[in-house]
Motif scaffolding. Sequence first.
Motif, PDB file in Angstrom:
ATOM      1  N   ASP A 111       2.702  12.328  17.943  1.00 35.44           N
ATOM      2  CA  ASP A 111       3.118  12.180  19.334  1.00 35.44           C
ATOM      3  C   ASP A 111       2.807  10.781  19.840  1.00 35.44           C
ATOM      4  OD1 ASP A 111       3.584  14.878  19.055  1.00 35.44           O
ATOM      5  OD2 ASP A 111       2.389  15.483  20.779  1.00 35.44           O
ATOM      6  N   TRP A 112       3.608  10.314  20.776  1.00 30.64           N
ATOM      7  CA  TRP A 112       3.353   9.047  21.448  1.00 30.64           C
ATOM      8  C   TRP A 112       2.140   9.199  22.345  1.00 30.64           C
ATOM      9  CZ3 TRP A 112       4.913   4.322  20.607  1.00 30.64           C
ATOM     10  CH2 TRP A 112       4.638   3.356  21.571  1.00 30.64           C
ATOM     11  N   PRO A 113       1.280   8.217  22.448  1.00 28.29           N
ATOM     12  CA  PRO A 113       1.396   6.880  21.876  1.00 28.29           C
ATOM     13  C   PRO A 113       0.871   6.825  20.445  1.00 28.29           C
ATOM     14  CG  PRO A 113      -0.508   6.966  23.317  1.00 28.29           C
ATOM     15  CD  PRO A 113       0.152   8.314  23.386  1.00 28.29           C
ATOM     16  N   PHE A 114       1.553   6.051  19.617  1.00 33.41           N
ATOM     17  CA  PHE A 114       1.075   5.807  18.262  1.00 33.41           C
ATOM     18  C   PHE A 114       1.173   4.327  17.954  1.00 33.41           C
ATOM     19  CE2 PHE A 114       5.317   7.907  17.962  1.00 33.41           C
ATOM     20  CZ  PHE A 114       6.101   6.849  17.535  1.00 33.41           C
ATOM     21  N   ASP A 115       0.403   3.911  16.957  1.00 32.42           N
ATOM     22  CA  ASP A 115       0.378   2.506  16.581  1.00 32.42           C
ATOM     23  C   ASP A 115       0.819   2.351  15.125  1.00 32.42           C
ATOM     24  OD1 ASP A 115      -1.831   3.326  15.063  1.00 32.42           O
ATOM     25  OD2 ASP A 115      -3.284   2.382  16.381  1.00 32.42           O
ATOM     26  N   VAL A 116       0.847   1.104  14.677  1.00 36.59           N
ATOM     27  CA  VAL A 116       1.306   0.792  13.320  1.00 36.59           C
ATOM     28  C   VAL A 116       0.506   1.563  12.275  1.00 36.59           C
ATOM     29  CG1 VAL A 116       1.433  -1.060  11.603  1.00 36.59           C
ATOM     30  CG2 VAL A 116       2.260  -1.459  13.932  1.00 36.59           C
ATOM     31  N   GLU A 117      -0.801   1.590  12.422  1.00 34.56           N
ATOM     32  CA  GLU A 117      -1.654   2.269  11.440  1.00 34.56           C
ATOM     33  C   GLU A 117      -1.345   3.771  11.372  1.00 34.56           C
ATOM     34  OE1 GLU A 117      -6.389   2.937  10.902  1.00 34.56           O
ATOM     35  OE2 GLU A 117      -5.718   0.930  11.468  1.00 34.56           O
ATOM     36  N   ALA A 118      -1.156   4.395  12.520  1.00 36.37           N
ATOM     37  CA  ALA A 118      -0.842   5.829  12.550  1.00 36.37           C
ATOM     38  C   ALA A 118       0.518   6.103  11.908  1.00 36.37           C
ATOM     39  CB  ALA A 118      -0.871   6.345  13.982  1.00 36.37           C
ATOM     40  N   VAL A 119       1.493   5.249  12.190  1.00 37.07           N
ATOM     41  CA  VAL A 119       2.824   5.404  11.590  1.00 37.07           C
ATOM     42  C   VAL A 119       2.737   5.292  10.075  1.00 37.07           C
ATOM     43  CG1 VAL A 119       5.089   4.307  11.338  1.00 37.07           C
ATOM     44  CG2 VAL A 119       4.123   4.670  13.622  1.00 37.07           C
ATOM     45  N   ARG A 120       2.028   4.292   9.603  1.00 31.64           N
ATOM     46  CA  ARG A 120       1.888   4.122   8.154  1.00 31.64           C
ATOM     47  C   ARG A 120       1.201   5.321   7.525  1.00 31.64           C
ATOM     48  NH1 ARG A 120       0.384  -2.293   8.275  1.00 31.64           N
ATOM     49  NH2 ARG A 120       2.552  -3.018   8.396  1.00 31.64           N
ATOM     50  N   GLY A 121       0.242   5.909   8.226  1.00 33.30           N
ATOM     51  CA  GLY A 121      -0.445   7.100   7.709  1.00 33.30           C
ATOM     52  C   GLY A 121       0.489   8.291   7.559  1.00 33.30           C
ATOM     53  N   VAL A 122       1.353   8.477   8.534  1.00 28.89           N
ATOM     54  CA  VAL A 122       2.295   9.608   8.496  1.00 28.89           C
ATOM     55  C   VAL A 122       3.414   9.355   7.492  1.00 28.89           C
ATOM     56  CG1 VAL A 122       4.058  10.835   9.848  1.00 28.89           C
ATOM     57  CG2 VAL A 122       1.799  10.465  10.790  1.00 28.89           C
ATOM     58  N   LEU A 123       3.867   8.115   7.430  1.00 26.66           N
ATOM     59  CA  LEU A 123       5.014   7.805   6.569  1.00 26.66           C
ATOM     60  C   LEU A 123       4.606   7.283   5.194  1.00 26.66           C
ATOM     61  CD1 LEU A 123       7.438   6.122   9.102  1.00 26.66           C
ATOM     62  CD2 LEU A 123       7.243   8.527   8.453  1.00 26.66           C
ATOM     63  N   HIS A 124       3.322   7.034   5.004  1.00 27.14           N
ATOM     64  CA  HIS A 124       2.821   6.532   3.721  1.00 27.14           C
ATOM     65  C   HIS A 124       3.508   5.251   3.306  1.00 27.14           C
ATOM     66  CE1 HIS A 124       0.987  10.466   3.550  1.00 27.14           C
ATOM     67  NE2 HIS A 124       2.166  11.016   3.641  1.00 27.14           N
ATOM     68  N   CYS A 125       3.688   4.332   4.281  1.00 32.82           N
ATOM     69  CA  CYS A 125       4.342   3.060   3.953  1.00 32.82           C
ATOM     70  C   CYS A 125       3.391   1.899   4.103  1.00 32.82           C
ATOM     71  CB  CYS A 125       5.583   2.845   4.822  1.00 32.82           C
ATOM     72  SG  CYS A 125       5.332   2.865   6.599  1.00 32.82           S
TER      73      CYS A 125
END
Length: 77
Positions: free
Chosen positions: A63-77
């Motif tokens: 859920d928003w708000p999210f940051d770059v680190e959280a996105v990378r954790g969810v997407l494994h990128c």
Amino acid sequence: MTAPHPILYQRDDCHLCDLALAVLAAAGAPDFESVFIDDDIALEARYGSRVPVLRGLDGRELDWPFDVEAVRGVLHC
């Protein structure tokens, strides 16, 4: 069943959604599907007050708000 791409649930004319797109770009997110919830009763009921929401291939939702680190954790990128 999971989607072939991560999904960003969003609305039309949503400034938070625009910010989320910028975070996804900064994270180097792979291809993802944009799903607009505005005209879907079921999606509106589920995500209406939560958008933008990023759903990873494994079904986890961020859920928003999210940051770059959280996105990378969810997407494994």
